[in-house]
Write a protein that holds these residues in place. Structure first.
Motif, PDB file in Angstrom:
ATOM      1  N   GLU A 298      20.794  10.587  73.843  1.00 40.47           N
ATOM      2  CA  GLU A 298      19.362  10.282  73.884  1.00 40.47           C
ATOM      3  C   GLU A 298      18.537  11.569  73.929  1.00 40.47           C
ATOM      4  O   GLU A 298      17.474  11.665  73.296  1.00 40.47           O
TER       5      GLU A 298
ATOM      6  N   TYR B 110      19.227  -0.783  61.968  1.00 39.34           N
ATOM      7  CA  TYR B 110      18.119  -0.490  62.876  1.00 39.34           C
ATOM      8  C   TYR B 110      17.587  -1.800  63.442  1.00 39.34           C
ATOM      9  O   TYR B 110      17.208  -2.710  62.706  1.00 39.34           O
TER      10      TYR B 110
ATOM     11  N   ASN C  37      18.737  12.997  70.459  1.00 31.12           N
ATOM     12  CA  ASN C  37      18.011  12.146  69.519  1.00 31.12           C
ATOM     13  C   ASN C  37      16.509  12.434  69.568  1.00 31.12           C
ATOM     14  O   ASN C  37      15.825  12.441  68.535  1.00 31.12           O
ATOM     15  N   LYS C  38      15.990  12.689  70.752  1.00 36.47           N
ATOM     16  CA  LYS C  38      14.573  13.020  70.892  1.00 36.47           C
ATOM     17  C   LYS C  38      14.264  14.344  70.193  1.00 36.47           C
ATOM     18  O   LYS C  38      13.254  14.483  69.501  1.00 36.47           O
TER      19      LYS C  38
ATOM     20  N   ASN D  15      23.121   5.448  68.060  1.00 41.39           N
ATOM     21  CA  ASN D  15      22.229   6.587  67.855  1.00 41.39           C
ATOM     22  C   ASN D  15      22.685   7.485  66.709  1.00 41.39           C
ATOM     23  O   ASN D  15      22.110   8.545  66.473  1.00 41.39           O
TER      24      ASN D  15
ATOM     25  N   ASP E   7      12.894   7.471  64.551  1.00 42.14           N
ATOM     26  CA  ASP E   7      14.188   6.867  64.838  1.00 42.14           C
ATOM     27  C   ASP E   7      14.668   5.990  63.688  1.00 42.14           C
ATOM     28  O   ASP E   7      15.822   6.072  63.258  1.00 42.14           O
TER      29      ASP E   7
ATOM     30  N   SER F  61       7.135   7.670  66.883  1.00 41.74           N
ATOM     31  CA  SER F  61       8.462   7.629  67.510  1.00 41.74           C
ATOM     32  C   SER F  61       9.367   6.602  66.833  1.00 41.74           C
ATOM     33  O   SER F  61      10.574   6.826  66.693  1.00 41.74           O
TER      34      SER F  61
ATOM     35  N   LYS G 124      15.338   8.170  60.226  1.00 37.82           N
ATOM     36  CA  LYS G 124      15.965   9.487  60.355  1.00 37.82           C
ATOM     37  C   LYS G 124      17.115   9.708  59.380  1.00 37.82           C
ATOM     38  O   LYS G 124      17.326  10.825  58.909  1.00 37.82           O
TER      39      LYS G 124
ATOM     40  N   GLY H  59      14.186  13.973  66.455  1.00 39.86           N
ATOM     41  CA  GLY H  59      12.925  13.379  66.013  1.00 39.86           C
ATOM     42  C   GLY H  59      11.818  14.401  65.885  1.00 39.86           C
ATOM     43  O   GLY H  59      10.912  14.256  65.059  1.00 39.86           O
TER      44      GLY H  59
END
Length: 755
Positions: free
Chosen positions: A76, A136, A79-80, A35, A208, A204, A211, A83
């Motif tokens: 997580e 990725y 990370n959201k 991440n 990710d 989304s 980013k 975004g």
């Protein structure tokens, strides 16, 4: 010396080991999670630092002491949120602390805390990673990978990256570094489009996947000699998408634009060695306090604002907005102002410090003793920096001066030394309705609510502002008859015990009337108010600061408030503290060249035929000769005084009518067809009298043209006139605009659509 040796031996030593370097710590690439977090740094900061220790123990219990699961879910969670943020600076600023599973966790400690000073700030973990693989995967398959040379992290959270190129390999940042950045983003976007293809409505996957490019505070490339920087690389997404969708895959125009947008970062010393240049720039971009400025000040979302229906409070018209981040020269200028404060404070009790410094500079330059004393004597007459400090900054119109003023005022407001604020008040001096409203909107977008500043529009409210806890004061000059009305002896003496920073939005104005005269001399008036007050000179123990902005400083203004130009040979000896000229702004693509839009118009000119057909050409040699300083007036060869009457030309009725007819026709035949109702145009006249005439004739001919069927769709396009007048010599612009006030006019002007 190849890239890796240069990177490992010199750069990493500067980043991590040297006492005068960045003082980051190096972490290994294998400690970075999928991440894109440095897990050990993140864990340390949320579990071991002062304000997080107790909270972390409570949080750990919620996970049954399963620290691995806690850290995974926390990444997580972050990370959201990343975004949903436009970039990492905004993410950290809006999430300095977060509530996770009902428990508050700090992610960043700002400096200058009233309670802790810099103690907490020093607990932040700044890290750098070499050759970090970015991979990725989608549905278990690797879709894209690349390896930035140097990646930067704060408390385990990604900030941005830099690409290194070595001159020893015949590579340069200007060419190869720019190409590398453009290629990496293009390949990433192309691969993203392959897998997204209608399956990423909420974006989304994009948030990710891309980013590392699109959320970076900035991306840089350097070869030590030169460093280039780009922000908002996501602005180029559509250019790539277009070429993928039309299946041409011709990205040459995109790469040219990215290369153009990768701007060189300025340096203070033009004669510095390449290592000195590199270290100065990287300290400006990646120094710990500079990263903090990026987080707290330099990045914000600009949204359209409207007055609420219930009151005067502004509110966002919609949630759409665009990221505003500083251009290299904007950040350079704002940083330069703040960095100068240390020198001001250190020598505050030395009234002759800057005169002595100038004498040293002139001596070092090799000037003769008599020339030095002549310059010193002229400078001393101005008393510049003796009783009050002053800085003159020249920035091209349209470059974003309001942003620089906003950033500078915020940083000056928060600046602390020895556990106290440096400046008691920050006073923003504006003289026009639209500037006041523009500044108000700018501060709102920068998260400075109305409750944080006060407006002074009378001597009483000005005095009240000195005692309120609101530290930003907007001085609306339009409400005062003169500068001296609020800076009289009583006020100046009150300021003797305070340290105040005045920021003047524009020291020169082109409008006529009393306010024009005041604004032209405002820089002088402010300084003279302190220099001429005997009580202030005897009792003040702090020095106020005046910062003046303009696009066109006069020679007189430069001589009084400018800095010594150490690079001067035959050039001007006095220059602004910082400058960015129209020529530079045009070359860098920030503003358009107005000369390219000049349309010649044939019109009658008023002149008197001289008795002698060759009068004025007696000494003509047939080749270029330098124009006199004032070509409008002088004494002719016979000793007779003359003056060219511009008024007879620019206010000539026939000339105005002819030009107005041309303008009206051009609007309906060409201009409105091209702008499609979303742009505005400004017609500048030489005087209020001329402007009123132009408005009358343009409106007259425009009405005639839009009555024709082929132009009738433009009949609702408004034509406004704006000028400042007391309503005695000329009728007010509000009357000519059908009752529309100046404030309402500017609200319409700043809206997206004019009609």
């Amino acid at each position: 010396m190849d890239e890796l040796i240069l990177q490992d031996k010199y750069l990493m030593n500067f980043f991590t080991n040297r006492a005068d370097g960045l003082q980051y710590k190096e972490v290994k690439a294998n400690t970075v999670s999928n991440n894109h977090f440095v897990v050990e740094d993140l864990k340390y900061f949320i579990s071991e630092t002062t304000l997080n220790k107790t909270a972390y123990r409570k949080l750990l219990k919620k996970f049954g002491n399963n620290e691995k699961q806690l850290l995974q879910e926390f990444q997580e969670f972050l990370n959201k949120r990343i975004g949903e943020s436009m970039n990492m600076a905004l993410f950290i600023n809006n999430n300095k602390s977060v509530t996770f599973k009902g428990i508050k966790i700090n992610l960043f400690y700002p400096s200058g805390s009233i309670t802790h000073g810099d103690k907490l700030f020093n607990e932040n973990q700044f890290s750098v990673v070499q050759e970090l693989p970015y991979i990725y995967k989608h549905q278990g398959k690797t879709q894209f990978s690349f390896r930035p040379d140097i990646t930067f992290f704060l408390n385990g959270i990604f900030l941005g990256y830099s690409e290194l190129k070595s001159n020893y390999n015949n590579q340069s940042a200007h060419k190869d570094g720019k190409i590398k950045i453009a290629n990496d983003y293009q390949k990433a976007v192309t691969n993203y489009l392959d897998i997204a293809d209608g399956n990423d409505v909420d974006k989304s996957i994009r948030k990710d996947f891309l980013k590392i490019f699109e959320k970076a505070i900035h991306i840089t490339t350097t070869d030590v000699q030169d460093t280039f920087i780009i922000r908002n690389i996501a602005n180029h997404f559509d250019a790539i998408k277009t070429k993928v969708e039309d299946k041409s895959y011709d990205f040459s125009a995109y790469k040219t634009k990215v290369a153009f947008d990768l701007k060189p970062y300025p340096v203070l010393d033009k004669e510095a060695t390449k290592q000195q240049r590199f270290e100065e720039v990287f300290k400006a971009l990646y120094g710990k306090k500079m990263i903090e400025r990026e987080i707290l000040y330099y990045n914000f979302i600009e949204r359209e604002l409207v007055k609420s229906e219930k009151g005067r409070q502004k509110e966002y018209k919609h949630n759409d907005g665009r990221l505003i981040a500083p251009r290299p020269k904007q950040k350079f200028g704002a940083d330069k102002i703040i960095n100068k404060i240390d020198e001001f404070l250190e020598h505050e009790d030395e009234p002759d410090y800057f005169i002595n410094k100038l004498r040293e500079q002139l001596t070092k330059k090799g000037l003769g003793a008599s020339q030095i004393e002549d310059l010193i004597n002229k400078r001393q007459k101005y008393q510049n920096n003796k009783n009050v400090y002053s800085l003159l900054l020249q920035y091209a119109a349209g470059f974003g001066k309001s942003n620089i003023i906003g950033w500078s005022s915020l940083m000056l407001k928060d600046l602390r030394k020895n556990d106290a604020f440096v400046y008691d008040k920050i006073m923003l001096v504006v003289d026009r309705v639209q500037l006041r409203d523009q500044l108000d909107s700018k501060m709102y977008n920068m998260n400075i609510a109305n409750s944080m500043f006060i407006e002074a529009n009378s001597k009483t409210s000005f005095l009240e502002s000195l005692h309120t806890d609101k530290r930003i004061v907007v001085v609306n000059l339009q409400k005062f008859n003169s500068i001296r009305e609020f800076l009289d002896d009583e006020v100046v003496q009150k300021l003797a015990s305070m340290r105040i920073a005045f920021l003047i939005d524009e020291i020169h104005r082109s409008n006529s009337g009393q306010q024009h005269e005041e604004m032209v001399s405002l820089f002088d008036e402010l300084q003279n108010s302190f220099d001429s007050n005997a009580t202030y000179k005897k009792t003040h123990n702090k020095k106020n600061l005046i910062i003046g902005f303009t696009a066109t400083p006069s020679d007189v203004t430069l001589a009084r408030f400018g800095e010594y130009n150490k690079y001067a040979e035959a050039e001007k000896i006095w220059v602004p503290f910082d400058s960015y000229t129209m020529k530079e702004a045009i070359e860098d693509g920030y503003i358009l060249n107005p000369i390219k839009g000049v349309v010649p118009v044939s019109a009658k000119m008023y002149f008197e035929k001289p008795d002698d057909a060759i009068e004025g050409f007696e000494d003509d040699t047939g080749y270029y000769q330098e124009m006199p300083n004032n070509p409008d007036a002088g004494i002719d060869a016979n000793g007779k005084k003359y003056r060219i009457s511009k008024k007879n030309i620019y206010e000539n009725e026939e000339r105005i009518e002819a030009i107005s007819k041309f303008v009206a026709k051009r609007l309906v035949s060409a201009v409105y067809h091209n702008i499609r109702g979303t742009a505005k145009a400004m017609f500048a006249a030489s005087s209020i009298k001329a402007a009123i005439k132009y408005r009358k004739y343009i409106q007259q001919y425009y009405n005639e043209l839009v009555s024709e069927k082929k132009h009738e769709r433009f009949k609702d396009a408004p034509i406004y006139i704006v000028y400042s007048s007391d309503g005695q010599k000329y009728e007010s612009a509000t009357t000519l605009n059908g009752g529309l006030s100046e404030a309402k006019y500017y609200k319409i002007l700043l809206s997206k659509r004019m009609v």
